[in-house]
Design a protein around this motif. Sequence first.
Motif, PDB file in Angstrom:
ATOM      1  N   GLY A  67       0.999  -1.137  -0.166  1.00  0.00           N
ATOM      2  CA  GLY A  67      -0.117   0.063   0.013  1.00  0.00           C
ATOM      3  C   GLY A  67       0.741   1.377   0.020  1.00  0.00           C
ATOM      4  N   ASN A  68       1.901   1.187   0.885  1.00  0.00           N
ATOM      5  CA  ASN A  68       2.756   2.432   0.847  1.00  0.00           C
ATOM      6  C   ASN A  68       3.587   2.315  -0.488  1.00  0.00           C
ATOM      7  OD1 ASN A  68       3.077   1.036   3.782  1.00  0.00           O
ATOM      8  ND2 ASN A  68       2.830   3.263   3.947  1.00  0.00           N
ATOM      9  N   ALA A  69       4.114   1.436  -0.917  1.00  0.00           N
ATOM     10  CA  ALA A  69       4.643   1.414  -2.316  1.00  0.00           C
ATOM     11  C   ALA A  69       3.961   1.825  -3.581  1.00  0.00           C
ATOM     12  CB  ALA A  69       5.276   0.049  -2.575  1.00  0.00           C
ATOM     13  N   ASN A  70       2.536   1.758  -3.306  1.00  0.00           N
ATOM     14  CA  ASN A  70       1.825   1.985  -4.656  1.00  0.00           C
ATOM     15  C   ASN A  70       1.631   3.508  -4.477  1.00  0.00           C
ATOM     16  OD1 ASN A  70      -0.087   1.220  -6.770  1.00  0.00           O
ATOM     17  ND2 ASN A  70      -1.612   1.939  -5.464  1.00  0.00           N
ATOM     18  N   VAL A  71       1.531   3.791  -3.201  1.00  0.00           N
ATOM     19  CA  VAL A  71       1.489   5.730  -3.252  1.00  0.00           C
ATOM     20  C   VAL A  71       2.559   6.341  -3.891  1.00  0.00           C
ATOM     21  CG1 VAL A  71       1.162   7.708  -1.610  1.00  0.00           C
ATOM     22  CG2 VAL A  71      -0.320   5.437  -1.461  1.00  0.00           C
ATOM     23  N   LEU A  72       3.805   5.539  -3.679  1.00  0.00           N
ATOM     24  CA  LEU A  72       5.029   5.981  -4.172  1.00  0.00           C
ATOM     25  C   LEU A  72       5.386   5.561  -5.679  1.00  0.00           C
ATOM     26  CD1 LEU A  72       7.084   5.392  -0.825  1.00  0.00           C
ATOM     27  CD2 LEU A  72       6.022   7.703  -1.865  1.00  0.00           C
ATOM     28  N   GLY A  73       4.438   4.966  -6.125  1.00  0.00           N
ATOM     29  CA  GLY A  73       4.602   4.910  -7.710  1.00  0.00           C
ATOM     30  C   GLY A  73       4.748   3.744  -8.381  1.00  0.00           C
ATOM     31  N   LEU A  74       4.477   2.449  -7.327  1.00  0.00           N
ATOM     32  CA  LEU A  74       4.492   1.278  -7.836  1.00  0.00           C
ATOM     33  C   LEU A  74       3.604   0.873  -9.179  1.00  0.00           C
ATOM     34  CD1 LEU A  74       4.515  -2.156  -5.756  1.00  0.00           C
ATOM     35  CD2 LEU A  74       2.548  -1.723  -7.631  1.00  0.00           C
ATOM     36  N   SER A  75       2.318   1.223  -9.054  1.00  0.00           N
ATOM     37  CA  SER A  75       1.514   1.130 -10.258  1.00  0.00           C
ATOM     38  C   SER A  75       1.893   1.790 -11.356  1.00  0.00           C
ATOM     39  CB  SER A  75       0.106   1.512  -9.974  1.00  0.00           C
ATOM     40  OG  SER A  75      -0.590   0.575  -8.931  1.00  0.00           O
ATOM     41  N   ALA A  76       2.557   3.013 -11.294  1.00  0.00           N
ATOM     42  CA  ALA A  76       2.912   3.608 -12.379  1.00  0.00           C
ATOM     43  C   ALA A  76       4.138   3.109 -13.024  1.00  0.00           C
ATOM     44  CB  ALA A  76       3.375   5.263 -12.143  1.00  0.00           C
ATOM     45  N   ASP A  77       5.136   2.824 -12.336  1.00  0.00           N
ATOM     46  CA  ASP A  77       6.442   2.170 -12.771  1.00  0.00           C
ATOM     47  C   ASP A  77       6.333   0.653 -13.333  1.00  0.00           C
ATOM     48  OD1 ASP A  77       7.750   4.646 -11.990  1.00  0.00           O
ATOM     49  OD2 ASP A  77       8.235   3.634  -9.943  1.00  0.00           O
ATOM     50  N   LEU A  78       5.235  -0.287 -12.932  1.00  0.00           N
ATOM     51  CA  LEU A  78       4.917  -1.307 -13.587  1.00  0.00           C
ATOM     52  C   LEU A  78       4.017  -1.285 -14.714  1.00  0.00           C
ATOM     53  CD1 LEU A  78       4.759  -3.786 -10.371  1.00  0.00           C
ATOM     54  CD2 LEU A  78       6.863  -3.035 -11.830  1.00  0.00           C
ATOM     55  N   GLY A  79       3.273   0.011 -14.784  1.00  0.00           N
ATOM     56  CA  GLY A  79       2.500   0.053 -15.980  1.00  0.00           C
ATOM     57  C   GLY A  79       1.217  -0.735 -15.863  1.00  0.00           C
ATOM     58  N   LEU A  80       0.469  -0.771 -14.534  1.00  0.00           N
ATOM     59  CA  LEU A  80      -0.648  -1.320 -13.948  1.00  0.00           C
ATOM     60  C   LEU A  80      -1.740  -0.680 -14.366  1.00  0.00           C
ATOM     61  CD1 LEU A  80       0.321  -2.692 -10.329  1.00  0.00           C
ATOM     62  CD2 LEU A  80       0.636  -3.619 -12.424  1.00  0.00           C
ATOM     63  N   VAL A  81      -2.841  -1.325 -15.015  1.00  0.00           N
ATOM     64  CA  VAL A  81      -3.803  -0.547 -15.723  1.00  0.00           C
ATOM     65  C   VAL A  81      -5.417  -1.142 -14.801  1.00  0.00           C
ATOM     66  CG1 VAL A  81      -2.884   0.441 -17.655  1.00  0.00           C
ATOM     67  CG2 VAL A  81      -3.965  -1.783 -17.727  1.00  0.00           C
ATOM     68  N   GLY A  82      -6.434  -0.328 -15.315  1.00  0.00           N
ATOM     69  CA  GLY A  82      -7.635  -0.930 -14.678  1.00  0.00           C
ATOM     70  C   GLY A  82      -7.466  -1.411 -13.000  1.00  0.00           C
ATOM     71  N   ASN A  83      -8.082  -2.751 -12.850  1.00  0.00           N
ATOM     72  CA  ASN A  83      -8.038  -3.206 -11.565  1.00  0.00           C
ATOM     73  C   ASN A  83      -6.950  -4.035 -11.361  1.00  0.00           C
ATOM     74  OD1 ASN A  83     -10.316  -2.073 -11.121  1.00  0.00           O
ATOM     75  ND2 ASN A  83     -11.411  -3.711 -11.988  1.00  0.00           N
ATOM     76  N   GLN A  84      -5.643  -3.994 -12.054  1.00  0.00           N
ATOM     77  CA  GLN A  84      -4.594  -4.921 -11.935  1.00  0.00           C
ATOM     78  C   GLN A  84      -4.028  -4.730 -10.473  1.00  0.00           C
ATOM     79  OE1 GLN A  84      -2.001  -4.135 -15.348  1.00  0.00           O
ATOM     80  NE2 GLN A  84      -2.816  -5.752 -16.483  1.00  0.00           N
ATOM     81  N   TYR A  85      -3.922  -3.456  -9.817  1.00  0.00           N
ATOM     82  CA  TYR A  85      -3.416  -3.302  -8.667  1.00  0.00           C
ATOM     83  C   TYR A  85      -4.269  -4.135  -7.658  1.00  0.00           C
ATOM     84  CZ  TYR A  85      -2.276  -1.245  -4.310  1.00  0.00           C
ATOM     85  OH  TYR A  85      -1.824  -1.285  -2.752  1.00  0.00           O
ATOM     86  N   ASN A  86      -5.377  -4.151  -7.812  1.00  0.00           N
ATOM     87  CA  ASN A  86      -6.552  -4.613  -6.886  1.00  0.00           C
ATOM     88  C   ASN A  86      -6.372  -6.262  -7.006  1.00  0.00           C
ATOM     89  OD1 ASN A  86      -7.889  -2.059  -7.827  1.00  0.00           O
ATOM     90  ND2 ASN A  86      -8.369  -2.536  -5.702  1.00  0.00           N
ATOM     91  N   TRP A  87      -6.084  -6.561  -8.117  1.00  0.00           N
ATOM     92  CA  TRP A  87      -5.801  -8.237  -8.378  1.00  0.00           C
ATOM     93  C   TRP A  87      -4.705  -8.600  -7.775  1.00  0.00           C
ATOM     94  CZ3 TRP A  87      -9.411 -11.648  -8.600  1.00  0.00           C
ATOM     95  CH2 TRP A  87     -10.339 -11.406  -9.279  1.00  0.00           C
ATOM     96  N   ALA A  88      -3.694  -7.838  -7.716  1.00  0.00           N
ATOM     97  CA  ALA A  88      -2.161  -8.185  -7.068  1.00  0.00           C
ATOM     98  C   ALA A  88      -2.339  -8.153  -5.608  1.00  0.00           C
ATOM     99  CB  ALA A  88      -1.285  -6.944  -7.311  1.00  0.00           C
ATOM    100  N   LEU A  89      -3.511  -7.536  -5.159  1.00  0.00           N
ATOM    101  CA  LEU A  89      -3.705  -7.405  -3.631  1.00  0.00           C
ATOM    102  C   LEU A  89      -4.587  -8.641  -3.486  1.00  0.00           C
ATOM    103  CD1 LEU A  89      -4.949  -3.676  -2.949  1.00  0.00           C
ATOM    104  CD2 LEU A  89      -2.408  -4.828  -2.425  1.00  0.00           C
ATOM    105  N   THR A  90      -5.334  -8.883  -3.996  1.00  0.00           N
ATOM    106  CA  THR A  90      -6.318 -10.070  -3.890  1.00  0.00           C
ATOM    107  C   THR A  90      -5.744 -11.560  -3.980  1.00  0.00           C
ATOM    108  OG1 THR A  90      -8.009  -8.880  -4.980  1.00  0.00           O
ATOM    109  CG2 THR A  90      -8.534 -11.218  -4.713  1.00  0.00           C
ATOM    110  N   ILE A  91      -4.606 -11.871  -4.779  1.00  0.00           N
ATOM    111  CA  ILE A  91      -3.981 -12.954  -5.081  1.00  0.00           C
ATOM    112  C   ILE A  91      -3.467 -13.540  -3.893  1.00  0.00           C
ATOM    113  CG2 ILE A  91      -1.900 -12.323  -6.083  1.00  0.00           C
ATOM    114  CD1 ILE A  91      -2.303 -14.525  -7.999  1.00  0.00           C
ATOM    115  N   PHE A  92      -2.982 -12.542  -3.088  1.00  0.00           N
ATOM    116  CA  PHE A  92      -2.269 -12.943  -1.619  1.00  0.00           C
ATOM    117  C   PHE A  92      -2.835 -13.938  -0.927  1.00  0.00           C
ATOM    118  CE2 PHE A  92      -1.959 -11.979   2.802  1.00  0.00           C
ATOM    119  CZ  PHE A  92      -0.641 -12.185   2.860  1.00  0.00           C
TER     120      PHE A  92
END
Length: 503
Positions: A67-92
């Motif tokens: 959650g902290n990493a995402n605020v600091l640019g994780l999604s942008a640097d990995l090119g995540l779109v749509g609900n991909q970040y949410n699915w990355a959380l869910t799969i855990f």
Amino acid sequence: MEVGQTKEALEPIHLEDQSQTPASKPHTEDVVSEEERQRILRKIDLRVVPILAVLYLLSFLDRGSIGNANVLGLSADLGLVGNQYNWALTIFFFPYSFMEPFCNLLLVKFSPSRWLPSIMVFWGIATTLTGIVHNYSGLLAARFFLGMTEAGLFPGIAFYMSLWYPRENAQFRLAMVFASASMAGAFSGLLAYLIDKMDGVGGLEGWRWIFILEGILTVVVAVFAYFLVMDEPATAKFLTDREKLVLRKLLNEGSVESNTESANNPTLGQKGEKKSSYAWKAFTDWQTIFHAINYWGMATAVYALSLFLPTIINGLGYTAQIAQLLTIPVYAASTIFTLVVGYYADKTGKRGIFAMGCYIAVFVGFLIAVAPSNFIPGLSYAGCFIAACGMYPSIPCLLALASNNYAPHTKRAVGMAIQIGFGTMGGAAAANFYKKTDAPRYRLGHSLVLTFASLGLLTVVGYYLLCRKINKKRDALGPEARILTEKEVLELGDKAPSFRYKL
């Protein structure tokens, strides 16, 4: 005195040395004072609680740092779109929830001193590798293996604590361990703020260093844990023979195992327990559905906050760095409330009542965040603050209820793992509650958490009323109806007429 009443812990007990033969045993009884009880428990506190708290702090830090990493640019640097970040959380949560019941059986088989540090090494490696992923697929794989390797820790800790502490002393110690989860939230915000200053070091973004450094720290601590985690009281070198005898008596007070051969030395490998039979009984017990749902309702709230609090605060108009810092007061307050509630729940023995109170606080907090027709940033922050002060103290309440009310040991180990495993699926749901399109109010996410909290509250109330009804029925049987053979007592477990459910 009824089983489960806290007054039992305040009265002197009489100790007979089990090592003496009937012919040599004296007629006089060795009285154990309340002062001696407390001295032994404090001795255990110093050797058992700190290392478990550190292990759980690191596990919560590692799973929530995304959650902290995402605020600091994780999604942008990995090119995540749509609900991909949410699915990355869910799969855990899928491997985490599925593996938990099996992990406690493995803990019993391999012993805590081997099992807990070993899984810690593996999840530390998984955390470190998260820092070097370069695409969505890599992130999914890292989170999947993190969930698989962390699955054995929390249910293992919850069961492990029941081997060391009597029923009436369990919650405060669980609270001390679980308080590390809210401390992890505070540390994660501060660490993220500081580690982000490493942005560019080694050609890596700041958010990558969050995973790399926290993962390495976890592996280093795991090495020390091999020498610090002990298996059980019977093999603890820091306890004298007399202290082991006294502790065995304390653990057996109010337990259905107290008159059985296996319970005279309550160990991980109890003689006489048919493990497969008791494991199945845990799956089919009426309690299990209540414990699973009430934990599910609260776990949803806990994961919603831990995964999205930086994002929620960032949406209030603060910069990413300031949002990290503003998470600290929320988690600091919830840590204090966790300890206070745990202490008084043990002191009064009213675990169910305190669990209800915690649920009400969560309900009120999210209601404040979602109810106003106009968006008020300060009110939204206050609602999250109040909810956090209810959700973190509630988890030890719910776990202590399950720990107190399952018997014997194997059934308790499996039952609590089912509770935590099923309940943790609330995290999979919560991972999809908060979406970018709902910012800054996140009204849908707050409303869904509110719904789960309502369901959990109703379940806790229902469980309390059912347990009270069963206790009254068993009281009405009379003492003559409670005489059973040792084998019958062990087979019945918490269904024995002499057993009283904690309320």
